[in-house]
Design a protein around this motif. Structure first.
Motif, PDB file in Angstrom:
ATOM      1  N   SER A 291       0.825  -1.211   0.000  1.00 50.15           N
ATOM      2  CA  SER A 291       0.000   0.000   0.000  1.00 50.15           C
ATOM      3  C   SER A 291       0.858   1.259   0.000  1.00 50.15           C
ATOM      4  N   GLU A 292       0.165   2.434  -0.092  1.00 48.58           N
ATOM      5  CA  GLU A 292       0.865   3.718  -0.002  1.00 48.58           C
ATOM      6  C   GLU A 292       1.507   3.896   1.375  1.00 48.58           C
ATOM      7  N   LEU A 293       0.853   3.394   2.422  1.00 53.02           N
ATOM      8  CA  LEU A 293       1.441   3.477   3.759  1.00 53.02           C
ATOM      9  C   LEU A 293       2.789   2.770   3.778  1.00 53.02           C
ATOM     10  N   THR A 294       2.848   1.600   3.166  1.00 55.67           N
ATOM     11  CA  THR A 294       4.108   0.856   3.132  1.00 55.67           C
ATOM     12  C   THR A 294       5.173   1.625   2.368  1.00 55.67           C
ATOM     13  N   VAL A 295       4.786   2.285   1.270  1.00 51.22           N
ATOM     14  CA  VAL A 295       5.746   3.101   0.519  1.00 51.22           C
ATOM     15  C   VAL A 295       6.364   4.165   1.418  1.00 51.22           C
ATOM     16  N   THR A 296       5.527   4.859   2.185  1.00 49.68           N
ATOM     17  CA  THR A 296       6.041   5.936   3.033  1.00 49.68           C
ATOM     18  C   THR A 296       6.915   5.390   4.166  1.00 49.68           C
ATOM     19  N   VAL A 297       6.570   4.224   4.708  1.00 43.29           N
ATOM     20  CA  VAL A 297       7.394   3.636   5.769  1.00 43.29           C
ATOM     21  C   VAL A 297       8.739   3.180   5.205  1.00 43.29           C
ATOM     22  N   VAL A 298       8.716   2.535   4.032  1.00 42.84           N
ATOM     23  CA  VAL A 298       9.966   2.133   3.380  1.00 42.84           C
ATOM     24  C   VAL A 298      10.851   3.351   3.162  1.00 42.84           C
ATOM     25  N   TYR A 299      10.246   4.441   2.689  1.00 42.12           N
ATOM     26  CA  TYR A 299      11.015   5.656   2.461  1.00 42.12           C
ATOM     27  C   TYR A 299      11.582   6.199   3.773  1.00 42.12           C
TER      28      TYR A 299
ATOM     29  N   GLY B 106      17.475  -2.324   2.504  1.00 44.34           N
ATOM     30  CA  GLY B 106      18.149  -1.463   1.542  1.00 44.34           C
ATOM     31  C   GLY B 106      18.027   0.001   1.909  1.00 44.34           C
ATOM     32  N   ARG B 107      16.848   0.429   2.334  1.00 47.98           N
ATOM     33  CA  ARG B 107      16.669   1.829   2.719  1.00 47.98           C
ATOM     34  C   ARG B 107      17.423   2.164   4.001  1.00 47.98           C
ATOM     35  N   LEU B 108      17.464   1.228   4.953  1.00 49.57           N
ATOM     36  CA  LEU B 108      18.220   1.467   6.185  1.00 49.57           C
ATOM     37  C   LEU B 108      19.701   1.643   5.874  1.00 49.57           C
TER      38      LEU B 108
ATOM     39  N   GLY C 220      11.665  15.623   9.910  1.00 54.37           N
ATOM     40  CA  GLY C 220      10.730  16.167   8.931  1.00 54.37           C
ATOM     41  C   GLY C 220      10.605  15.297   7.698  1.00 54.37           C
ATOM     42  N   ILE C 221      11.678  14.623   7.314  1.00 49.94           N
ATOM     43  CA  ILE C 221      11.613  13.727   6.159  1.00 49.94           C
ATOM     44  C   ILE C 221      10.773  12.491   6.464  1.00 49.94           C
ATOM     45  N   SER C 222      10.772  12.055   7.717  1.00 55.94           N
ATOM     46  CA  SER C 222      10.168  10.756   8.035  1.00 55.94           C
ATOM     47  C   SER C 222       8.760  10.851   8.619  1.00 55.94           C
ATOM     48  N   LEU C 223       8.573  11.598   9.714  1.00 55.10           N
ATOM     49  CA  LEU C 223       7.311  11.533  10.446  1.00 55.10           C
ATOM     50  C   LEU C 223       6.113  12.046   9.636  1.00 55.10           C
TER      51      LEU C 223
END
Length: 401
Positions: free
Chosen positions: A44-52, A105-107, A350-353
């Protein structure tokens, strides 16, 4: 010194800047590819934002635990570790057959950026003739933001016009990382008195009383600027595809890249405008960028998205460079590193929350309305910062020469 000698004198600075750009490009490389991963892995879009956002947690962790490591063990070892983390991140994306690979990978990408952010900035400036010159500072700024902008640009064009869209961008990045490591090994070390890694101690964020009046509006502007970048680099490809019928990955990558390139222009203008004027002007630019993004979502117009990226990016550049300069100038010398680390922690929060908040809201009210709620909240924050900056009394010593 003749022209040829001057160019050779600047060559190490430019080469280190190129290495900086290559590493930072890897952190935004997946941006135009998230929709492909959604189709491939079904999230989902939520997962996209968490991955980011996992990336930002990696950056914050390194800044707090080892942000000063290069002062102790040397610039080149820390930068080589950063390149190794970036390479490991690319390998994770190459092997991404399940969601867990994307998280790891993102971490790793965040760890690489955290290792590079302070160490590479210092290294670029130390390798320049006349250390700390404005030109060297601009090279470091351009390398950082330019690299962030080139990531989605390269990945978008390769995904759209070349085969293997989920593999070729990361394979190309691995080659660039190998070349960067070779370049780095050919450059000299600038830290003369190096100590063992065991002597590195975590940095504690700190805020002395004399910094607080300057820090508040600077932190708010930085938070909003990075939040705007977070939305552009996480969900803007989905917004373009779903509401503006833009399915071209190259266009998605270009829109994101424009925000980072505009930030370079904004940061380079601070010297001419002055720090004191740049911060409220940057807030105004951010507010304008947010308003244009709201209009783009409401009326579903691509030109408004492009204008939002340019104006918001320029505002972010003006605000963040001025904020960094004012906070550094107001800090006691023995607490300066800790205060700057605190500002970066706020910026990367600010990038994450807020981005995760957009993802959570999108599951309940839809992506378009979630974007509008985000814009309203960020608009309130940046307006508060701008109003305070315009009303506060003049402070001696905070205007750049």
């Amino acid at each position: 010194m003749d022209g040829g000698s001057a160019r050779r004198g600047w060559l190490p600075c430019f080469l280190s800047g190129a290495v900086f750009a290559v590493c930072m490009a890897g952190t935004t490389l997946p941006t135009p590819l998230y929709s492909l991963y959604q189709d491939e892995l079904g999230f989902s879009e939520l997962t996209v934002t968490v991955v980011y956002a996992v990336y930002a947690f990696g950056v914050i962790g390194v800044l707090l635990l080892a942000g000063n490591a290069s002062d102790t063990v040397g610039r080149r070892p820390v930068l080589l570790w950063g390149l190794a983390c970036a390479a490991a991140s690319a390998v994770c994306f190459l092997c991404a057959t399940a969601l867990g690979w994307l998280y790891v990978g993102r971490l790793l990408s965040g760890l690489s950026a955290g290792l590079f952010t302070g160490a590479a900035t210092a290294y670029v400036m130390e390798l320049a003739p006349g250390k700390g010159s404005p030109r060297a500072s601009l090279v470091a700024t351009a390398a950082n933001m330019g690299g962030l902008g080139c990531g989605p640009l390269i990945a978008g064009f390769l995904a759209q016009y070349a085969p293997w869209p989920l593999y070729l961008p990361f394979a190309v990045h691995l080659v660039l990382l190998a070349v960067s490591a070779a370049v780095l090994l050919g450059l000299r070390e600038t830290v003369r008195e190096r100590r063992p890694l065991s002597t590195v101690r975590p940095q504690k964020p700190g805020l002395p009383p004399e910094v607080r009046a300057v820090f508040g509006p600077a932190a708010l502007a930085s938070f909003v600027g990075f939040a705007l970048f977070g939305v552009f680099t996480s969900v803007s490809p989905a917004l373009l595809s779903r509401f503006l019928d833009v399915d071209n990955h190259a266009v998605s990558g270009l829109v994101v890249a424009l925000a980072f390139f505009a930030s370079i222009a904004g940061q380079s203008a601070v010297g001419r405008i002055g720090e004191r004027r740049s911060l409220p002007l940057g807030c105004a630019g951010l507010l304008g960028g947010l308003a244009l993004l709201a209009g783009a979502l409401w009326w579903q117009l691509l030109p408004l998205v492009i204008l939002s990226a340019v104006l918001g990016g320029a505002g972010q550049g003006l605000a963040f460079r001025a904020a960094l300069a004012q906070v550094a100038a107001a800090s006691p010398a023995d607490r300066r590193a800790a205060v700057i680390s605190t500002l970066f922690v706020v910026a990367y929060a600010g990038i994450s929350l807020p981005v995760i908040g957009v993802g959570v809201l999108s599951d309940h009210i839809g992506l378009q309305d979630a974007g509008l709620v985000f814009i309203a909240c960020m608009g309130v924050l940046v307006t508060c910062a701008g109003v305070y900056l315009l009303r506060r009394p003049a402070e001696a010593g905070h205007e750049s020469a």
